[in-house]
Structures are given as structure tokens and as C-alpha cells.
Design a protein around this motif. Structure first.
Motif, mmCIF file in Angstrom:
data_model
loop_
_atom_site.group_PDB
_atom_site.id
_atom_site.type_symbol
_atom_site.label_atom_id
_atom_site.label_comp_id
_atom_site.label_asym_id
_atom_site.label_seq_id
_atom_site.Cartn_x
_atom_site.Cartn_y
_atom_site.Cartn_z
ATOM 1 N N GLN A 73 1.027 -1.308 0.043
ATOM 2 C CA GLN A 73 0.059 -0.017 -0.118
ATOM 3 C C GLN A 73 0.941 1.310 -0.011
ATOM 4 O OE1 GLN A 73 -3.595 0.470 2.448
ATOM 5 N NE2 GLN A 73 -2.538 1.878 3.572
ATOM 6 N N ASP A 74 2.106 1.311 0.782
ATOM 7 C CA ASP A 74 2.984 2.353 0.932
ATOM 8 C C ASP A 74 4.435 2.077 0.423
ATOM 9 O OD1 ASP A 74 0.515 3.495 2.245
ATOM 10 O OD2 ASP A 74 1.294 2.436 4.078
ATOM 11 N N ASP A 75 5.001 3.145 -0.002
ATOM 12 C CA ASP A 75 6.439 3.223 -0.357
ATOM 13 C C ASP A 75 7.238 3.473 0.930
ATOM 14 O OD1 ASP A 75 8.492 3.213 -1.786
ATOM 15 O OD2 ASP A 75 8.386 5.278 -2.404
ATOM 16 N N LEU A 105 5.452 -4.170 -5.339
ATOM 17 C CA LEU A 105 5.071 -2.914 -6.134
ATOM 18 C C LEU A 105 4.357 -2.095 -5.402
ATOM 19 C CD1 LEU A 105 3.963 -5.131 -9.230
ATOM 20 C CD2 LEU A 105 5.897 -3.880 -9.001
ATOM 21 N N ILE A 106 4.459 -0.787 -5.487
ATOM 22 C CA ILE A 106 3.852 0.116 -4.781
ATOM 23 C C ILE A 106 2.675 0.573 -5.307
ATOM 24 C CG2 ILE A 106 4.170 2.419 -3.299
ATOM 25 C CD1 ILE A 106 6.405 0.053 -2.868
ATOM 26 N N LEU A 107 1.646 0.095 -4.659
ATOM 27 C CA LEU A 107 0.090 0.378 -5.108
ATOM 28 C C LEU A 107 -0.764 0.892 -4.087
ATOM 29 C CD1 LEU A 107 -0.151 -3.259 -7.295
ATOM 30 C CD2 LEU A 107 0.375 -0.690 -8.085
ATOM 31 N N THR A 117 -8.109 -0.978 -4.351
ATOM 32 C CA THR A 117 -9.045 -1.477 -5.455
ATOM 33 C C THR A 117 -7.976 -2.012 -6.553
ATOM 34 O OG1 THR A 117 -10.833 0.014 -5.005
ATOM 35 C CG2 THR A 117 -10.864 -0.957 -7.165
ATOM 36 N N VAL A 118 -6.949 -1.179 -6.676
ATOM 37 C CA VAL A 118 -5.862 -1.391 -7.715
ATOM 38 C C VAL A 118 -5.086 -2.935 -7.492
ATOM 39 C CG1 VAL A 118 -3.853 -0.817 -9.227
ATOM 40 C CG2 VAL A 118 -5.760 0.860 -8.715
ATOM 41 N N ALA A 146 -1.432 -9.451 -2.068
ATOM 42 C CA ALA A 146 -1.558 -8.133 -1.961
ATOM 43 C C ALA A 146 -1.912 -7.853 -0.349
ATOM 44 C CB ALA A 146 -2.823 -7.643 -2.697
ATOM 45 N N GLU A 147 -1.173 -6.830 0.119
ATOM 46 C CA GLU A 147 -1.327 -6.646 1.628
ATOM 47 C C GLU A 147 -2.443 -5.551 1.573
ATOM 48 O OE1 GLU A 147 -0.304 -3.852 3.606
ATOM 49 O OE2 GLU A 147 0.915 -2.650 2.271
#
Length: 501
Positions: free
Chosen positions: A31-33, A216-218, A222-223, A236-237
Motif C-alpha cells: 500500500q505504501d512506499d 510493487l507500490i500500489l 482496489t488496484v 496483496a497486503e
């Protein structure tokens, strides 16, 4: 010739396919960088997930929150709990090939205590000396007992890095970190991705089932879910609770979750120059709390998947005060407290990271507090900008998301002790400081529980923050990823993960 060439090309293609099949790569959506990839400097939950694959710790937690061996195989306290002796695992090397031993443990602790930008100074300050007994034995010497020490070492304070690499890199170590975990650093693209590859000389390499990991930073949940469904991600966390049913209904996916140690709280800047009347008027802070319906926030924003609560410590903790019940919403009483304060229509500004989750919570707080007479302004910011303002104390109220710890000290002392590293709202209470200090040196469990009960009572009276809920850790994964087990600390442990056959 043509036939021979065709067979040759086909054979090459087959070899490439076989090579690709054997080189299993794990793709993880964050979720975060993360911030600095240096255990001494890191301060984000996303960073802890990456560190879990890259940097082994002296000790770790199991799913029952018990402390278990990692780089240290055993440990013991002296009679007065002022010396902690570790026996270290043999045959461990760092990613640069340098040896992990007692001398490197000593150098790591001293580096975290002295590095200018270290966030571990407070956590490790009770350690006054590190003595090397022999190559596999090290003693931490304390001036007084420090009950949380082992728990502290299950996080970044206990992560060991190559001291030779750290010395050579200086301030640039976080750009190319060198640890001793199962995966070593390859590259980082800011706000995009982090790539690691399997460390062949890892002491437990047989338990590592993937050859590489790409984070991957997303930021959009929803993405993350849609890319998981499409097969672009393996894991995905922080899947949104509102998407739980979608995850459960898809046979290609699997749900992995655990109640968490973390807390989401409305951190209140109590400095007089904060620009908010809440800073100097506790009755307004109480009015704000009474205007909120924590259960409604949990039900509407999270489908009831989280735990509404009024304390920083999760009900999983033995230090959670069970007799200090969460107050029910009372708008009329909130209005009365506002009148008593003499501040007409108090204006407050809430800063938060512009995520779907925090956005929903902020909007609900705005609506609920508005019914009591508060004028609430919202300031959503991109994650790095929000964190920058948070770390500078540049906020009136901030929706903070703390991943929690097994011991209460790294939460309560860190946020509310006058010298705590996360005391960014200016709160100071001498009585609380003394109780926190007493709780640190008290090694008897029953007495520590009693001390934290008094601490919780003060915090619930002063309200330097308003805890809202304890999140559950919700991970989604492709069904063909085996070995995932999420603990209450919410970290993705890569040992034991492997692609299913």
C-alpha cells in the motif's frame, strides 16, 4: 539444414521455458512506499514488510506472540535482570560475504545508538555496554532492568546489517542495504518498486521457495485487488474489508488474515501554537471523542471486520485495560462540553494519507463531529507529503496508523513519553513519564499490568489521541502460493512460502 535449425530453435525455446519455470518470482503489492531501507532509520510498516525478507533479527515472534530464536539461538538473564546473554547462530554470513558474529552484533547496536538519524536510539538506550565474550556469545549490559528489551529486538532494533558495508556506504547505506536475510537487495525505483533476489548462502536457504521478490507500490486497495485477480500480483497486503467477499468468492484467490496489534488513532497536536483550541482545552478533546461512534465507523467503513476500541493497546494484549470500557456516542454531552469551553463552533483540521480507508474514516469523523458543533476541515495528502508533515509535527489532528508491538512500551512510551521518538504532538505529563519508566524496569507481569492500567487511565483522561479501532491484517493471494501465515504483527514472512505444484 532447415530441419536441424528448427529443432535447435525449438530446443532453445524449451530450455528457456524450463529455466523460467524453475526461477519462481513472487510479486507483492504494498500500500505504501517504504521510507529508508536501513533498519536504523526505517519508520514505516511497509518498510517492515520488506525488511522481513531482507534483514534477519536476533529474535522473532511466533503466531502466539512468544519470542523465538532467529540469529540468536538462546538467551538468558542474570539474577537482577541487568545482563542479557545471547548465543548466536553459527555459519551465518551477510549478503556481502562478511561474517555474522558477536563483534558484528556489538557494532550494530552501537551504530543504531549513535547514528545521527537513527530511530532506534530510544529503544536501545537502556543498553549501556555490549560485551563480546567470544565469536558466538555476546552480552548486553544494562544499568537497570528493561522489561521490553527482547520484544524490542524482534523488530528493526534487532536487525543485523553488514557493518563493513555500512561503514563503506556512510549516509548512502539505505540506497543499497546489506543484511543477512533470505533475500538480498537488487534495486529500488522510488514510488514504484523494490526488487530482491534469493541469497544463496542464507543459513536456512532450503526453506525459501522463491528466487526473487518484487514489491510493487500500489496505494489504491482496489488496484491491488484487481491486479491480484488479473494475476499481475501473487500477494496483496491490506485488502479492503469491503472487498473480503470478492476475495472469498474467487476460487483462484485465497484469504489470509489475523487480528492485529495495530491501532488507528486520531492524534491531537497539543502544542499551544498548533492553531487548534483542542490543544489547550481537554474538554474539547473529550467532546470530540463523545461525538464519534466507533462501532459505526467500523461497520460502515470496514464491514465490521476490525475491532472498535478506545485504547492504543489491542484487546489481544494482556495490558489492555478491560475495565475501561469504550464510551458510547453522546452528542448532547459533546455539545454541552463545547458550550463549557467557550469556543463557538470550534474549527479543527484533520490531516491524513489520501488512501481509501483513511478517507472514509475522515469523512465519517467530519460528519459525526459536525453534528456536535465542530467545524471539521479535511486535508488529504499523498503519503510521503503526509508523513513529512506528521514527522515535523505540522498538523492539528492526524489519522495515525501504527502497526503495534507485542510489548506495550514501544507503543505507549514511544508516542506519549516526553522523549518518545513518535511524540510528535507535544504531549508531556510528568506523572505519566514516571509510570512509563517504572513499567520499563518492572519485570514481574502482574505488577506491569497494574502500572499500565494507571497509564491507560491517564491517557483516557488527557486524550492526547483518540484511538478509533484496531485493524485486522488482511492479505489476498493467488491460490497457488503455499505457506502463507499472517501473525498479529501483520508482516509477510517469506520463510516457508513456495509456489504450489
Amino acid at each position: 539444414m532447415r530441419i536441424a535449425r528448427k529443432l535447435s530453435v525449438t530446443g532453445a525455446a524449451l530450455m528457456v521455458a524450463m529455466s523460467s519455470a524453475s526461477a519462481a518470482s513472487l510479486s507483492v503489492g504494498l500500500q505504501d512506499d517504504p521510507d529508508a531501507l536501513d533498519p536504523a532509520q526505517g519508520g514505516t510498516y511497509a518498510g517492515r514488510i520488506v525488511f522481513e525478507a531482507m534483514c534477519d533479527k536476533l529474535v522473532d515472534l511466533n503466531k502466539d506472540l512468544q519470542i523465538v530464536p532467529k540469529l540468536a539461538t538462546e538467551w538468558s538473564w542474570n539474577e537482577d535482570s541487568t545482563q542479557l546473554t545471547f548465543k548466536l547462530r553459527e555459519g551465518v554470513v551477510y549478503h556481502d560475504g562478511s561474517k555474522f558474529d558477536a563483534a558484528s552484533v556489538k557494532a550494530n547496536i552501537e551504530r543504531m545508538q549513535s547514528l545521527e538519524d537513527s530511530k532506534r536510539k530510544g529503544e536501545l538506550s537502556p543498553i549501556k555496554e555490549v560485551e563480546v565474550v567470544d565469536s558466538q556469545t555476546v552480552v548486553f549490559k544494562l544499568e537497570a532492568p528493561f522489561a521490553p528489551l527482547l520484544s524490542v529486538l524482534t523488530d528493526r532494533a534487532g536487525m543485523m546489517v553488514s557493518t563493513s558495508a555500512a561503514e563503506a556506504a556512510g549516509d548512502g547505506f539505505a540506497a543499497s542495504p546489506v543484511c543477512s536475510g533470505p533475500f538480498k537487495f537488487v534495486e529500488r525505483i522510488a514510488r514504484d518498486s523494490i526488487k530482491l533476489e534469493k541469497f544463496a548462502d542464507y543459513w536456512n536457504a532450503d526453506a525459501i521457495g522463491y528466487d526473487s521478490i518484487q514489491y510493487l507500490i500500489l496505494p489504491d486497495s482496489t488496484v491491488r485487488l484487481s491486479r491480484l485477480q488479473a494475476g499481475d500480483l501473487d500477494i496483496a497486503e491490506r485488502i479492503a474489508p469491503t472487498d473480503l467477499q470478492t476475495l472469498k468468492d474467487d476460487d483462484r484467490l485465497a484469504l489470509h488474515e489475523s487480528p492485529g496489534l495495530g491501532v488507528s488513532h486520531l492524534f491531537i497536536n497539543v502544542r499551544e501554537d498548533s492553531g487548534s483550541a483542542l490543544a489547550t482545552q481537554p474538554q474539547l478533546r473529550k467532546a470530540l471523542e463523545l461525538s464519534l461512534d466507533r462501532n459505526a465507523i467500523n461497520q460502515v467503513a470496514f464491514n465490521g471486520a476490525f475491532t472498535a476500541d478506545n485504547q492504543m493497546l489491542t484487546p489481544l494484549s494482556p495490558f489492555h485495560s478491560k475495565d475501561m470500557a469504550m464510551p458510547v456516542r453522546d452528542v448532547e454531552q459533546a455539545k454541552e462540553l463545547i458550550v463549557q469551553s467557550g469556543v463557538e463552533a470550534p474549527t479543527i483540521e484533520i490531516t491524513y494519507e489520501n488512501s481509501l480507508t483513511d478517507g472514509r474514516v475522515a469523512q465519517m469523523i467530519q460528519a459525526m463531529a459536525g453534528e456536535a458543533g465542530f467545524k471539521v476541515e479535511l486535508l488529504p495528502l499523498e503519503t510521503s507529503s503526509a508523513i513529512e508533515r506528521y514527522l515535523a509535527g505540522n498538523f492539528q489532528l492526524y489519522i495515525g496508523n501504527w502497526s503495534g508491538r507485542a510489548d506495550p512500551d514501544p507503543t505507549l512510551n514511544t508516542f506519549f513519553g516526553s522523549k518518545g521518538s513518535q511524540n510528535l504532538n507535544g504531549y508531556s505529563n510528568p506523572e505519566l513519564d514516571k509510570l512509563l519508566a517504572d513499567a520499563r524496569t518492572e519485570v514481574r507481569q502482574e505488577e506491569r499490568v497494574a502500572l499500565y492500567s494507571k497509564i491507560n487511565e491517564i491517557l483516557l483522561g488527557d486524550l492526547p489521541t483518540i484511538p478509533l479501532y484496531h485493524p485486522s491484517w488482511i492479505y489476498g493471494a493467488r491460490a497457488n502460493v503455499d505457506g502463507i501465515e499472517i501473525y498479529p504483527d501483520g508482516l509477510l514472512r517469506v520463510t516457508g512460502l513456495k509456489p504450489s505444484n
